[in-house]
Scaffold this active site. Structure first.
Site, PDB file in Angstrom:
ATOM      1  CG  HIS A 145     -11.746 -22.933  48.523  1.00  0.00           C
ATOM      2  ND1 HIS A 145     -11.430 -21.760  49.045  1.00  0.00           N
ATOM      3  CD2 HIS A 145     -12.459 -23.422  49.370  1.00  0.00           C
ATOM      4  CE1 HIS A 145     -12.261 -21.838  50.592  1.00  0.00           C
ATOM      5  NE2 HIS A 145     -12.813 -22.920  50.589  1.00  0.00           N
ATOM      6  CE  LYS A 149     -15.466 -21.326  47.849  1.00  0.00           C
ATOM      7  NZ  LYS A 149     -16.986 -21.805  47.921  1.00  0.00           N
TER       8      LYS A 149
HETATM    9  P1  NAP Z   1     -20.497 -29.785  42.523  1.00  0.00           P
HETATM   10  O1  NAP Z   1     -19.421 -31.093  42.767  1.00  0.00           O
HETATM   11  O2  NAP Z   1     -20.327 -29.087  41.330  1.00  0.00           O
HETATM   12  O3  NAP Z   1     -22.178 -30.431  42.601  1.00  0.00           O
HETATM   13  C1  NAP Z   1     -23.192 -29.659  42.363  1.00  0.00           C
HETATM   14  C2  NAP Z   1     -24.337 -30.322  42.418  1.00  0.00           C
HETATM   15  O4  NAP Z   1     -25.510 -29.779  42.183  1.00  0.00           O
HETATM   16  C3  NAP Z   1     -24.510 -31.546  41.542  1.00  0.00           C
HETATM   17  O5  NAP Z   1     -24.895 -32.785  42.204  1.00  0.00           O
HETATM   18  C4  NAP Z   1     -25.426 -30.998  40.440  1.00  0.00           C
HETATM   19  O6  NAP Z   1     -26.069 -31.992  39.632  1.00  0.00           O
HETATM   20  C5  NAP Z   1     -26.439 -30.382  41.169  1.00  0.00           C
HETATM   21  N1  NAP Z   1     -27.201 -29.412  40.644  1.00  0.00           N
HETATM   22  C6  NAP Z   1     -26.726 -28.602  39.418  1.00  0.00           C
HETATM   23  N2  NAP Z   1     -28.055 -27.941  39.029  1.00  0.00           N
HETATM   24  C7  NAP Z   1     -28.872 -28.239  39.911  1.00  0.00           C
HETATM   25  C8  NAP Z   1     -30.339 -28.077  40.094  1.00  0.00           C
HETATM   26  N3  NAP Z   1     -30.943 -27.122  39.297  1.00  0.00           N
HETATM   27  N4  NAP Z   1     -31.373 -28.520  41.039  1.00  0.00           N
HETATM   28  C9  NAP Z   1     -30.577 -29.428  41.994  1.00  0.00           C
HETATM   29  N5  NAP Z   1     -29.285 -30.033  41.913  1.00  0.00           N
HETATM   30  C10 NAP Z   1     -28.325 -29.193  40.942  1.00  0.00           C
HETATM   31  O7  NAP Z   1     -20.477 -28.975  43.830  1.00  0.00           O
HETATM   32  P2  NAP Z   1     -19.554 -29.066  45.422  1.00  0.00           P
HETATM   33  O8  NAP Z   1     -18.183 -29.087  45.121  1.00  0.00           O
HETATM   34  O9  NAP Z   1     -20.332 -30.401  45.974  1.00  0.00           O
HETATM   35  O10 NAP Z   1     -20.254 -27.769  46.103  1.00  0.00           O
HETATM   36  C11 NAP Z   1     -21.563 -27.582  46.155  1.00  0.00           C
HETATM   37  C12 NAP Z   1     -21.624 -26.304  47.011  1.00  0.00           C
HETATM   38  O11 NAP Z   1     -21.442 -26.510  48.323  1.00  0.00           O
HETATM   39  C13 NAP Z   1     -20.919 -24.986  46.544  1.00  0.00           C
HETATM   40  O12 NAP Z   1     -21.682 -23.780  46.454  1.00  0.00           O
HETATM   41  C14 NAP Z   1     -19.656 -25.168  47.442  1.00  0.00           C
HETATM   42  O13 NAP Z   1     -18.947 -23.959  47.495  1.00  0.00           O
HETATM   43  C15 NAP Z   1     -20.356 -25.434  48.692  1.00  0.00           C
HETATM   44  N6  NAP Z   1     -19.365 -26.189  49.603  1.00  0.00           N
HETATM   45  C16 NAP Z   1     -19.893 -25.734  50.943  1.00  0.00           C
HETATM   46  C17 NAP Z   1     -19.018 -26.175  52.021  1.00  0.00           C
HETATM   47  C18 NAP Z   1     -19.569 -25.868  53.309  1.00  0.00           C
HETATM   48  O14 NAP Z   1     -18.703 -26.586  54.508  1.00  0.00           O
HETATM   49  N7  NAP Z   1     -20.394 -24.955  53.813  1.00  0.00           N
HETATM   50  C19 NAP Z   1     -18.143 -27.290  51.823  1.00  0.00           C
HETATM   51  C20 NAP Z   1     -17.936 -27.607  50.360  1.00  0.00           C
HETATM   52  C21 NAP Z   1     -18.675 -27.046  49.428  1.00  0.00           C
HETATM   53  P3  NAP Z   1     -25.403 -32.627  38.366  1.00  0.00           P
HETATM   54  O15 NAP Z   1     -24.617 -33.549  38.473  1.00  0.00           O
HETATM   55  O16 NAP Z   1     -26.733 -33.285  37.608  1.00  0.00           O
HETATM   56  O17 NAP Z   1     -25.329 -31.325  37.393  1.00  0.00           O
END
Ligand code: NAP
Length: 235
Positions: A145, A149
């Protein structure tokens, strides 16, 4: 004509959440009622810094969460408390947290859906691995990843290990790589005397997750109360 389903997206500025929010916005049968992220506080109509404010004011019919592993348990508890069906992409829930959440959601009559991986190629990789594991019990999982991550092993790798263990009686070890340049890939490698089999899926862009998330948004309200896990359940 039936009214569009009101959807809120938590993590709407993130790498995956942003794509999901834009896809919901573009779908004629869905209405994006809230984009939620701390950086969206005071950013104008339909944008919320706090999940609780978005639930109270935008009254979503479905909530989607792609935030952070350390937030998902609290976010899911809020959704259950408010009676809002939830689609979770955020990984990091422990087995105990999943059990607790399932119990609370059943009690409140709220359907919750979590897919460790919303990409169809990942779902097929796990399906094929389960078939191979019946005949090839020696297996190891290598998940790769992006360096950003936060959790390891990945939710997909843990789910793969569960499925392989159920099929073969042996839990495969998991190896985790975190490197810039990667999105989300995994190999399930089987070995036997004089031969190996590798079942591999590669994600080249986060767009891979969007169709699966839209499917879950459209189906979650018809699921039974409690936690349903895995895109397989919807295919
Ligand atoms: P990311 O780019 O770091 O985005 C995180 C998001 O969460 C940002 O919009 C951030 O907002 C927001 N956030 C932080 N604190 C928050 C709060 N208190 N309330 C509401 N929103 C908040 O992460 P990502 O790469 O998109 O991944 C997100 C999650 O999805 C991870 O756990 C990842 O492992 C998972 N994921 C799952 C899949 C699947 O298929 N299941 C696929 C990909 C990723 P700010 O910009 O304001 O900080």
């Amino acid at each position: 004509m039936t009214a569009a389903t009101g959807v809120a997206v938590a993590g709407a500025t993130g790498r995956v959440g942003r794509l999901v929010a834009d896809a919901v916005d573009a779908a004629p049968d869905l209405q994006l009622v809230a984009r939620i992220a701390p950086s969206l506080r005071d950013a104008g109509a339909g944008r919320y810094g706090l999940l609780s404010d978005a639930i109270d004011e935008a009254r979503p019919q479905v909530l989607v969460d792609f935030t952070r592993p350390d937030l998902i348990a609290a976010h899911a508890a809020l959704a259950v408390e408010a009676g809002v069906p939830l689609v979770m992409g955020t990984t990091g829930l422990t087995p105990e947290e999943r059990l607790d959440l399932d119990g609370a959601a059943r009690e409140r009559g709220v359907p919750l859906f979590f897919a460790p991986n919303f990409a169809l190629t990942a779902v097929l990789m796990i399906r094929f691995a389960a078939e191979a594991a019946v005949l090839l019990p020696d297996c190891e999982v290598v998940e790769e990843h992006a360096a950003t991550k936060l959790d390891r092993p990945s939710g997909t790798a843990l789910h793969t290990a569960d499925v392989v263990e159920a099929a073969s009686g042996r839990r495969p070890p998991i190896h985790s790589l975190r490197l810039p340049g990667l999105v989300a890939n995994q190999s399930v490698v089987f070995g036997a005397e004089g031969q190996t089999l590798t079942i591999r899926h590669d994600t080249t862009s986060r767009e891979a997750f969007v169709p699966g998330v839209l499917l879950a948004i459209r189906r979650v309200r018809d699921l039974p109360a409690g936690l349903t896990v895995g895109l397989d359940a919807l295919l």
